[in-house]
Write an enzyme that holds these catalytic residues in place. Structure first.
Site, PDB file in Angstrom:
ATOM      1  N   SER A  49      10.432  -3.638 -23.752  1.00  0.00           N
ATOM      2  CA  SER A  49       9.332  -3.607 -24.376  1.00  0.00           C
ATOM      3  C   SER A  49       8.808  -2.471 -25.166  1.00  0.00           C
ATOM      4  CB  SER A  49       8.234  -3.898 -23.363  1.00  0.00           C
ATOM      5  OG  SER A  49       6.847  -3.469 -23.989  1.00  0.00           O
ATOM      6  N   TYR A  72       4.322  -1.617 -15.361  1.00  0.00           N
ATOM      7  CA  TYR A  72       5.078  -2.607 -16.362  1.00  0.00           C
ATOM      8  C   TYR A  72       5.708  -1.824 -17.433  1.00  0.00           C
ATOM      9  CZ  TYR A  72       5.789  -5.621 -20.145  1.00  0.00           C
ATOM     10  OH  TYR A  72       6.340  -6.649 -21.275  1.00  0.00           O
TER      11      TYR A  72
END
Length: 250
Positions: free
Chosen positions: A142, A156
């Protein structure tokens, strides 16, 4: 290089499902796994109707069942003619909240799914690839891996940074072999993981964003931030931005 047989984890929704659709349109054979088998069955029926020339295999898999990861990957490898030649480690989650606010269970689940279970998938894939000295491992990280973020993104982002470092270590370890390893860093692409988020800068539709992911995957780039505009450029600014500006991005 054209990889004909592609395994995708977390293929029942979001980016995984869209990657399956776009690879199918390119004539690739697919090995799709996820927890929600009913969704995989519907996807398989759709892809086989639209692209009757390809093979689509599906299996139930919870990537947090690590023994099952190895079993499912090996079954797919045995069942596909020529075996698996690309594995896309896509399964993940984004549960969580600011640390110290009572959501340890959710933060722990995200950390295990996004990193520990990714290790299991990488291990299973690389055992297959090392046996034939060929293959392509793709880890979906990401853009949040570049810096630390707050609230639900805290764990995350940390898990995605760990996955990026893991991929680089694997790439170093594979020097001198015919096995490739790539790390793809999607920016804000609309999917189920962020469907409830209303205002996000530079958000693109799922099909558009995934098309940029697939171009990077097929080029077998070591690392790619996609869509390249703005993330290939913005990531450099993110690295040097004062920490107070990170608040506006999360």
């Amino acid at each position: 290089m054209e990889r004909k047989n592609i395994l995708i984890t977390g293929a029942s929704s979001g980016l995984g499902m869209e990657m399956a659709k776009q690879f199918a349109a390119k004539g690739r054979n697919l090995a799709l796994c996820a927890r929600r088998v009913e969704r995989l069955e519907a996807l398989k029926a759709q892809l086989e109707q639209q692209h009757p020339q390809i093979t689509v295999l599906i299996k139930s898999l919870d990537v947090n069942d690590h023994d099952q990861v190895f079993a499912v990957f090996n079954q797919f490898n045995d069942e596909l003619d020529g075996g698996i030649d690309r594995v896309i480690v896509n399964a993940g989650m984004g549960k969580g909240a600011s640390l110290g606010t009572g959501y340890f269970k959710a933060n722990k689940q995200t950390a295990i799914t996004n990193f520990v279970s990714a290790i299991a998938q990488c291990e299973a894939a690389l055992e297959i690839f090392r046996a034939k000295n060929d293959g392509h491992l793709v880890n979906i990280s990401s853009m949040s891996s570049v810096r630390g973020f707050r609230r639900a993104l805290t764990v995350y982002a940390a898990s995605k940074a760990a996955l990026a470092n893991l991929t680089e270590g694997i790439r170093v370890d594979l020097l001198g072999t015919n096995i490739k390893a790539s790390c793809i860093h999607p920016g804000f692409i609309r999917s189920e993981i962020n469907e409830k988020v209303e205002k996000v800068p530079f958000m693109v539709d799922t099909d558009v964003g995934v098309a940029t992911m697939i171009r990077a995957i097929e080029a077998e780039k070591a690392s790619a931030f996609v869509p390249s505009w703005p993330w290939a450029y913005l990531r450099h600014l993110m690295k040097i931005a004062p920490i107070k500006y990170l608040k506006a991005m999360s």
